[in-house]
Design a protein around this motif. Sequence first.
Motif, short mmCIF file in Angstrom:
data_model
loop_
_atom_site.label_atom_id
_atom_site.label_comp_id
_atom_site.label_asym_id
_atom_site.label_seq_id
_atom_site.Cartn_x
_atom_site.Cartn_y
_atom_site.Cartn_z
N THR A 10 9.98 54.73 87.53
CA THR A 10 9.42 53.58 86.82
C THR A 10 8.89 52.58 87.84
OG1 THR A 10 11.47 52.28 86.79
CG2 THR A 10 11.14 53.88 85.00
N PRO A 11 7.87 51.78 87.47
CA PRO A 11 7.37 50.77 88.42
C PRO A 11 8.47 49.83 88.92
CG PRO A 11 5.83 51.03 86.61
CD PRO A 11 7.04 51.83 86.24
N ALA A 12 9.31 49.35 87.99
CA ALA A 12 10.37 48.43 88.40
C ALA A 12 11.36 49.12 89.33
CB ALA A 12 11.09 47.88 87.17
N GLY A 13 11.69 50.37 89.01
CA GLY A 13 12.64 51.09 89.84
C GLY A 13 12.10 51.37 91.23
N ILE A 14 10.82 51.72 91.32
CA ILE A 14 10.21 52.00 92.61
C ILE A 14 10.11 50.73 93.45
CG2 ILE A 14 8.07 52.74 93.73
CD1 ILE A 14 7.71 54.65 91.29
N GLN A 15 9.74 49.63 92.82
CA GLN A 15 9.66 48.36 93.54
C GLN A 15 11.03 47.93 94.05
OE1 GLN A 15 7.87 45.95 90.52
NE2 GLN A 15 5.84 46.89 90.78
N ALA A 16 12.05 48.10 93.22
CA ALA A 16 13.41 47.75 93.65
C ALA A 16 13.87 48.65 94.79
CB ALA A 16 14.37 47.86 92.47
N ALA A 17 13.55 49.94 94.71
CA ALA A 17 13.94 50.88 95.76
C ALA A 17 13.26 50.52 97.08
CB ALA A 17 13.59 52.30 95.35
N PHE A 18 12.00 50.14 97.02
CA PHE A 18 11.25 49.78 98.23
C PHE A 18 11.84 48.49 98.82
CE2 PHE A 18 6.68 50.54 99.87
CZ PHE A 18 7.06 50.20 101.16
N SER A 19 12.16 47.52 97.98
CA SER A 19 12.76 46.28 98.47
C SER A 19 14.11 46.55 99.14
CB SER A 19 12.93 45.28 97.32
OG SER A 19 11.69 44.86 96.82
N GLN A 20 14.87 47.46 98.54
CA GLN A 20 16.15 47.83 99.13
C GLN A 20 15.94 48.50 100.48
OE1 GLN A 20 18.49 50.42 96.64
NE2 GLN A 20 20.10 50.69 98.17
N ALA A 21 14.93 49.33 100.58
CA ALA A 21 14.63 50.01 101.84
C ALA A 21 14.32 49.00 102.94
CB ALA A 21 13.46 50.97 101.65
N ILE A 22 13.50 48.01 102.63
CA ILE A 22 13.14 46.99 103.63
C ILE A 22 14.38 46.21 104.07
CG2 ILE A 22 11.81 44.88 104.02
CD1 ILE A 22 9.71 46.02 102.08
N ALA A 23 15.25 45.90 103.10
CA ALA A 23 16.46 45.14 103.42
C ALA A 23 17.37 45.87 104.39
CB ALA A 23 17.22 44.81 102.14
N LEU A 24 17.25 47.18 104.44
CA LEU A 24 18.07 47.97 105.36
C LEU A 24 17.56 47.91 106.79
CD1 LEU A 24 18.63 51.14 103.13
CD2 LEU A 24 20.33 49.40 103.71
N ARG A 25 16.39 47.30 106.98
CA ARG A 25 15.75 47.18 108.29
C ARG A 25 15.64 48.53 109.00
NH1 ARG A 25 14.91 42.00 109.59
NH2 ARG A 25 16.10 40.40 108.49
N PRO A 26 15.01 49.48 108.36
CA PRO A 26 14.91 50.82 108.96
C PRO A 26 13.84 50.87 110.04
CG PRO A 26 13.68 50.79 106.94
CD PRO A 26 14.32 49.43 107.06
N SER A 27 13.84 51.97 110.78
CA SER A 27 12.79 52.19 111.78
C SER A 27 11.47 52.53 111.10
CB SER A 27 13.19 53.32 112.72
OG SER A 27 14.46 53.09 113.28
N GLY A 28 11.53 53.20 109.96
CA GLY A 28 10.33 53.58 109.23
C GLY A 28 10.65 53.89 107.79
N ILE A 29 9.63 53.81 106.92
CA ILE A 29 9.80 54.05 105.49
C ILE A 29 8.78 55.08 105.04
CG2 ILE A 29 9.66 53.04 103.17
CD1 ILE A 29 10.60 50.39 104.37
N VAL A 30 9.23 56.04 104.25
CA VAL A 30 8.35 57.02 103.63
C VAL A 30 8.02 56.57 102.21
CG1 VAL A 30 8.01 59.42 102.96
CG2 VAL A 30 9.45 58.86 104.94
#
Length: 389
Positions: free
Chosen positions: A121-141
């Motif tokens: 879902t759009p909301a779910g994908i946006q939330a997942a992406f925000s969570q990914a950024i909050a983890l401060r990863p080296s890279g995001i797919v």
Amino acid sequence: MRVHTNRKSAPGGAVVLAAAAVVLVGCERGAWTGAAPLSSGPAKAGCPAALAQAEAAVRQAEKTDAAWSGPTRGPRAVSGKNIVYVAQTMTNPGVAGTANGVREAARAIGWSIRVIDGQGTPAGIQAAFSQAIALRPSGIVIGGFDPRLTSQQVARATAEHIPLIGWHAVDSPGPSKDPALFSNVTTRVEDVARISADWIITHSHGDAGVVVFTDASIPFARNKSELIKEGLTVCSGVRVLAEENIPLSDTSSRTPLEVSSLLSRFGERWTHSVAINDVYFADAAPALRAARKKGAAAPYNIGAGDGDPSAFQRINSEQFQAATVPEALSEQGWQIVDEFNRAFSGEPASGYVAPVHIATAANSGGATAWDPPGYRAAYRKIWGRPSCC
């Protein structure tokens, strides 16, 4: 690139979320194998040259032992990196298959990997992406969805200098300026469309009546079906009988009815079908079976994209699908990791685009996925990792 619904018999690429009116971009016997083609009649006038070219292309695409044609040079493995794979939905076999390839490659190179499911879902994908950024990863797919859906998150990641690599995220392979992707890993839609048309020309020996299944609400899918029709026109003996516009979200309800109508309208003139996604043939099978059609007989069906496990199962059991043009999902997962390693090393993207493949019962070996040889050893050698573990 592939187009998908999030009901799952269709993998690897795009999903249509009607509620948001947003396109999410996400993957035999009787088939020609080098022996005499199915049709015993001569090629139609004006088609011999096109037929010869199609046969050569199909021979190449059906090979399962072709040498690795991807990168053989690149930077040594950068240590200590962590990657987050934001998945459109893990119920999509293409997205999930690629995620598994990334996991495997991450272990090989010595990185950590986390997968966050956007739940389709759009909301779910946006939330997942925000969570990914909050983890401060080296890279995001960006795993199988249109980055325009998450433009705010893309902007944040870019501002924080987090490299983004897409899988079927935009139409074309390679780097993207808008949206800002270090690279996008996908096959070329032009190649997929062309080889699908070539397979029909070859399998029919230049004499076919074809039905095309598409979803005109998705620009990528519409473009693919237009390219397929263009590819079929090179042979004068191949006729497009109809183009069925069925939204991917409606395939289960509409495809059986449309197939019954097509059988009534065209009868034996309908010899072949091509669809922008394998899912159409999952939904066509009940209607074909009800009409007492044999699973290994006409209409002979090819999926111009995906190659999910259910498509391989239909092909291997000769049940209303003769071929598919599959994505090499695991290989693409390894390529994603290699592209990140290049980004971390300050080098450009590899520019590699995997060649198209045609899977049939004759060359699949009973497998339920396309996993070409050579890439694991090649990437391990580039990264300076042992090949044994």
